[in-house]
Design a protein around this motif. Structure first.
Motif, mmCIF file in Angstrom:
data_model
loop_
_atom_site.group_PDB
_atom_site.id
_atom_site.type_symbol
_atom_site.label_atom_id
_atom_site.label_comp_id
_atom_site.label_asym_id
_atom_site.label_seq_id
_atom_site.Cartn_x
_atom_site.Cartn_y
_atom_site.Cartn_z
ATOM 1 N N ASP A 1 45.794 97.676 73.871
ATOM 2 C CA ASP A 1 46.922 97.004 74.516
ATOM 3 C C ASP A 1 47.106 95.630 73.887
ATOM 4 O O ASP A 1 46.142 95.018 73.426
ATOM 5 C CB ASP A 1 46.671 96.825 76.017
ATOM 6 N N TYR A 2 48.364 95.160 73.893
ATOM 7 C CA TYR A 2 48.635 93.802 73.411
ATOM 8 C C TYR A 2 49.585 93.112 74.384
ATOM 9 O O TYR A 2 50.557 93.714 74.870
ATOM 10 C CB TYR A 2 49.281 93.796 72.022
ATOM 11 N N GLN A 3 49.315 91.840 74.640
ATOM 12 C CA GLN A 3 50.263 91.055 75.426
ATOM 13 C C GLN A 3 50.107 89.564 75.133
ATOM 14 O O GLN A 3 49.044 89.094 74.755
ATOM 15 C CB GLN A 3 50.115 91.314 76.927
ATOM 16 N N ASP A 4 51.227 88.860 75.273
ATOM 17 C CA ASP A 4 51.225 87.399 75.258
ATOM 18 C C ASP A 4 52.146 86.948 76.380
ATOM 19 O O ASP A 4 52.415 87.712 77.307
ATOM 20 C CB ASP A 4 51.632 86.854 73.885
ATOM 21 N N ASP A 5 52.637 85.714 76.323
ATOM 22 C CA ASP A 5 53.486 85.211 77.403
ATOM 23 C C ASP A 5 54.872 85.842 77.417
ATOM 24 O O ASP A 5 55.607 85.695 78.395
ATOM 25 C CB ASP A 5 53.637 83.691 77.297
ATOM 26 N N CYS A 6 55.229 86.538 76.332
ATOM 27 C CA CYS A 6 56.593 87.072 76.223
ATOM 28 C C CYS A 6 56.670 88.594 76.271
ATOM 29 O O CYS A 6 57.634 89.145 76.805
ATOM 30 C CB CYS A 6 57.241 86.577 74.927
ATOM 31 N N ILE A 7 55.686 89.277 75.677
ATOM 32 C CA ILE A 7 55.791 90.728 75.546
ATOM 33 C C ILE A 7 54.501 91.428 75.948
ATOM 34 O O ILE A 7 53.428 90.814 76.010
ATOM 35 C CB ILE A 7 56.158 91.136 74.100
#
Length: 426
Positions: free
Chosen positions: A44-50
């Motif tokens: 999984d990948y995430q940051d503040d936008c996606i």
């Protein structure tokens, strides 16, 4: 008389700095593409936008933009990008469909939607949170761009030639035919009052020209006015002629760099020239009216919208909800002394405005209206951009400038005709 150099994003772009909102969005996806596929394949990948549920183990590297290549890789396994930041999602949709991003205008459009069409899904609080995230990312991106630019400009002969041409314009003498009718009339009267008695004495034979100890320009002026019945008319004619410099010379007392960018490109030009004829330096100053990168104290970056003239603004102000005013520029101007310094400058003396790379769009209309319609503003000279196909953006600039005036007659009087300005950028 003073001069204001009004600096917008086009000034940075002309110097090769990738500081447009489009550049910012493109860099985000370029950085994400590398990060996602180098470190998160199968995760999984995430940051503040996606958020991406599972990064595929396939990566497309065809010569397409990074955003589209990410989508293509995700589509291969049925995955997709989930936007945690709705505002960022809208920016990307606009860029995909229009190939253009204007973050501040898009923010204001969404702000108006929040009060006109309230939704529990996307509130003004969430919009402001999303906007703050984009502001932080933009500041980091521009910091990187400015650091790289400072290392590499000016290093080539082309850079030096470009810098020299800009410098010469900034500190050039006033061309009096650029000025408004009222300012020309005022200057005509001042000159007439200064020279009339001496010329009258010369015509009556009361004194000789040697008694006046005239310099070369003054001698030409006195000779041109002698035996002329309507001396005021002749003075005005000489002031606005192409040969005006033969009779008069006026240069700025002060030059103010009014920078609307967060970067500091004006530092390469804030070097005062010495003039042998006048014997004194031109005074200079800089105002970063929208703040400076990474300043967290007295001049933080101001990112938002600034059009109190807009017909919807009064309704927003009357909502009695401070969330709606959080990113209105005129509120943020009070957090530093930049706006106050600008008011002090424009109240101190008459001035001419040179526009360098600023679109004069409505996101800055409150400030530009104050600047352009001020009684001390005698001239507005837009230096336009020459495009590769031979066309230019002069007409577009004029249309934008007109939106910053409530007095259209004043606009037509102050703005310099295309015949008397030129392209400064490509």
């Amino acid at each position: 008389m003073n001069r204001i150099i009004l600096i917008g994003n086009g000034f940075d772009l002309a110097h090769g700095m990738k500081t447009s909102y489009n550049n910012f969005i493109d860099d985000y996806w370029k950085t994400k593409k590398q990060e996602i596929f180098d470190d998160y394949m199968g995760k999984d990948y995430q940051d503040d936008c996606i958020f991406i549920g599972r990064v595929p183990n396939v990566r497309f590297t065809e010569p397409e933009n990074d955003y589209e290549s990410i989508l293509r890789s995700l589509n291969h396994t049925g995955e997709k990008i989930v936007y945690k930041n709705e505002f960022f999602s809208i920016l990307n949709k606009n860029k995909s469909s229009l190939n253009w991003v204007d973050i501040e205008n898009d923010y204001y459009s969404l702000l108006k939607s929040c009060y006109k069409k309230p939704s529990s899904r996307y509130t003004i609080t969430k919009l402001n949170e999303d906007f703050a995230t984009i502001e932080s990312l933009l500041e980091k991106y521009l910091t990187k761009v400015q650091q790289e630019f400072s290392k590499n400009f000016p290093i080539s002969s082309e850079h030096m030639s470009f810098k020299s041409s800009i410098y010469e314009v900034i500190y050039s003498d006033f061309n009096l035919r650029d000025f408004s009718e009222s300012s020309i009339n005022q200057l005509t009267e001042e000159i007439f009052q200064k020279v009339y008695s001496n010329i009258k004495d010369l015509e009556d034979g009361n004194i000789d020209v040697e008694d006046l100890h005239l310099n070369e320009r003054e001698s030409r002026l006195y000779n041109a006015l002698r035996r002329i019945s309507d001396k005021k008319k002749k003075i005005k004619e000489l002031l606005t002629s192409s040969t005006s410099l033969n009779y008069f010379r006026y240069r700025p007392s002060e030059v103010l760099f009014l920078n609307f960018n967060y970067t500091s490109t004006e530092n390469f030009y804030n070097i005062r020239p010495t003039d042998r004829e006048f014997g004194n330096d031109i005074s200079t100053d800089v105002i970063h009216v929208h703040g400076i990168l990474n300043n967290k104290t007295d001049n933080k970056i101001i990112f938002g919208f600034g059009d109190e003239i807009d017909k919807d603004y009064l309704e927003i102000e009357n909502l009695n909800d401070n969330e709606y005013l959080q990113n209105i520029k005129s509120m943020k101007y009070l957090e530093s002394d930049s706006y106050k310094k600008l008011l002090e400058f424009i109240n101190s003396n008459n001035y001419q405005v040179f526009i360098f790379g600023h679109s004069c769009g409505i996101s800055d209309r409150t400030l530009l209206n104050t600047l352009f319609e001020h009684k001390n503003c005698n001239s507005i000279k837009p230096y336009y951009r020459q495009k590769d196909d031979g066309s230019d953006n002069y007409s577009e600039m004029i249309r934008n400038i007109s939106r910053n005036f409530t007095d259209k007659a004043s606009m037509r009087d102050k703005v310099v005709n295309k015949k008397y300005t030129n392209a400064l950028f490509r």
